[in-house]
Design an enzyme around this catalytic site. Sequence first.
Site, mmCIF file in Angstrom:
data_model
loop_
_atom_site.group_PDB
_atom_site.id
_atom_site.type_symbol
_atom_site.label_atom_id
_atom_site.label_comp_id
_atom_site.label_asym_id
_atom_site.label_seq_id
_atom_site.Cartn_x
_atom_site.Cartn_y
_atom_site.Cartn_z
ATOM 1 N N GLU A 1 21.176 42.312 29.255
ATOM 2 C CA GLU A 1 20.781 41.694 29.725
ATOM 3 C C GLU A 1 19.949 40.637 28.660
ATOM 4 O O GLU A 1 20.549 39.542 29.281
ATOM 5 C CB GLU A 1 19.043 42.092 30.048
ATOM 6 C CG GLU A 1 18.924 43.227 30.316
ATOM 7 C CD GLU A 1 17.641 44.130 29.937
ATOM 8 O OE1 GLU A 1 17.082 44.315 29.376
ATOM 9 O OE2 GLU A 1 17.195 45.595 31.021
ATOM 10 N N SER B 1 19.684 54.492 32.582
ATOM 11 C CA SER B 1 18.704 55.482 33.670
ATOM 12 C C SER B 1 18.225 56.993 32.701
ATOM 13 O O SER B 1 18.200 57.864 33.399
ATOM 14 C CB SER B 1 19.174 55.372 35.097
ATOM 15 O OG SER B 1 18.271 54.103 35.737
ATOM 16 N N ASN C 1 14.403 51.782 23.658
ATOM 17 C CA ASN C 1 14.477 50.245 23.545
ATOM 18 C C ASN C 1 13.266 49.886 24.507
ATOM 19 O O ASN C 1 13.165 49.888 26.289
ATOM 20 C CB ASN C 1 15.439 49.386 24.433
ATOM 21 C CG ASN C 1 15.832 48.095 24.700
ATOM 22 O OD1 ASN C 1 14.911 47.883 24.124
ATOM 23 N ND2 ASN C 1 16.499 47.972 25.756
ATOM 24 N N HIS D 1 23.231 43.081 24.402
ATOM 25 C CA HIS D 1 22.535 44.443 25.825
ATOM 26 C C HIS D 1 22.557 43.210 26.540
ATOM 27 O O HIS D 1 22.455 42.356 26.691
ATOM 28 C CB HIS D 1 20.738 44.331 25.797
ATOM 29 C CG HIS D 1 20.114 45.050 26.357
ATOM 30 N ND1 HIS D 1 20.398 44.913 27.611
ATOM 31 C CD2 HIS D 1 20.369 46.424 25.825
ATOM 32 C CE1 HIS D 1 20.003 45.996 28.527
ATOM 33 N NE2 HIS D 1 19.739 46.841 27.157
ATOM 34 N N GLU E 1 26.821 50.995 28.259
ATOM 35 C CA GLU E 1 25.431 50.934 29.156
ATOM 36 C C GLU E 1 26.082 50.209 30.151
ATOM 37 O O GLU E 1 26.221 49.146 30.718
ATOM 38 C CB GLU E 1 24.231 50.195 28.985
ATOM 39 C CG GLU E 1 24.129 51.164 27.654
ATOM 40 C CD GLU E 1 22.462 50.246 27.301
ATOM 41 O OE1 GLU E 1 21.553 51.100 27.736
ATOM 42 O OE2 GLU E 1 21.983 49.073 27.644
ATOM 43 N N LYS F 1 12.346 47.042 25.749
ATOM 44 C CA LYS F 1 12.372 45.659 26.417
ATOM 45 C C LYS F 1 11.173 44.892 26.168
ATOM 46 O O LYS F 1 10.514 44.990 25.028
ATOM 47 C CB LYS F 1 13.053 45.732 27.145
ATOM 48 C CG LYS F 1 13.753 46.568 27.505
ATOM 49 C CD LYS F 1 14.949 46.913 29.105
ATOM 50 C CE LYS F 1 15.926 47.667 29.069
ATOM 51 N NZ LYS F 1 16.894 47.717 30.682
ATOM 52 N N GLY G 1 17.867 50.846 34.300
ATOM 53 C CA GLY G 1 16.291 50.539 35.288
ATOM 54 C C GLY G 1 16.897 50.072 36.891
ATOM 55 O O GLY G 1 15.593 50.182 37.904
HETATM 56 P P1 13P Z 1 17.060 51.970 31.550
HETATM 57 O O1 13P Z 1 17.195 53.141 30.807
HETATM 58 O O2 13P Z 1 15.934 51.631 31.765
HETATM 59 O O3 13P Z 1 17.682 52.005 32.568
HETATM 60 O O4 13P Z 1 17.128 51.068 30.697
HETATM 61 C C1 13P Z 1 18.230 51.344 29.424
HETATM 62 C C2 13P Z 1 18.673 50.366 29.188
HETATM 63 O O5 13P Z 1 18.685 49.080 29.098
HETATM 64 C C3 13P Z 1 18.788 50.010 27.184
HETATM 65 O O6 13P Z 1 18.926 49.609 26.630
#
Ligand code: 13P
Length: 249
Positions: A96, A211, A9, A94, A166, A11, A172
């Site tokens: 976010e 992560s 992803n 997600h 997640e 983002k 992140g």
């Molecule tokens: P990270 O791998 O940067 O922690 O992000 C995970 C994520 O949100 C994938 O959708």
Amino acid sequence: MRTPLIAGNWKMNGSAALIESFGKTFASAALPANIDVVVIPPFPYLDAARHAFSNTPLQLGAQTLNPHHSGAHTGEVSGSMLKEFGVAYVLVGHSERRQLYRESDEQVFDRLLAALDTGLTPILCVGETLEERDAGRTMDVVLRQVGYIMARLAPEQRLQIVIAYEPVWAIGTGRTATPEQAQEVMAGIRAYQAGFDASLAEQLKLLYGGSMNASNAAELLAQPDIDGGLVGGASLKTDDFYAICQSAG
Ligand code: 13P
């Protein structure tokens, strides 16, 4: 046997150069047999990625979709548009989107249904915040998010979704869930599905995200209920993402 799935992803990141680099690396890649690899770039990159990836095993995903097929929804993108441009998977729910754009379980469900209606495979994202984990509410939160969706789907639709666990505190932050923490929650999700149907629980594909990187992927992916990964930051580095795909074999 569940086919491993690694999804990157991007983002709101990426570039034409990154698309090209993925296209080159994965064209000559010797990936493990029988794994699915999906790249999920921002919308404007999808068509370029489709062309750059045409000689690779990479499949395409999108980061969200609007529940409507077309019409007066300025700024939005529908499932049928994604489908027309070669997209096979789409993220829904997600964290976010849930946090920054206030998406409710109901909106997540509407998007997931639109994905199924247009023949896209939805990857439903669920996970608890640090506050919820510290309060001992992890399983309640995750099963509420999963249960809201599952209870509203027909039995055959339940078989068509992928679920990504997640934990919000691991996204992140560089603070990965331990393999044991991830396995515990993901075994709980699978056990919950068995309440609907034992064969659904057996077939359901569960991804871990938060992560995940080239150093910790193998240990996470070795857990019995982790069938793949949803990778954020490490999917922006071609070699790291390639290494994660290698450890899924
Ligand atoms: P990270 O791998 O940067 O922690 O992000 C995970 C994520 O949100 C994938 O959708």
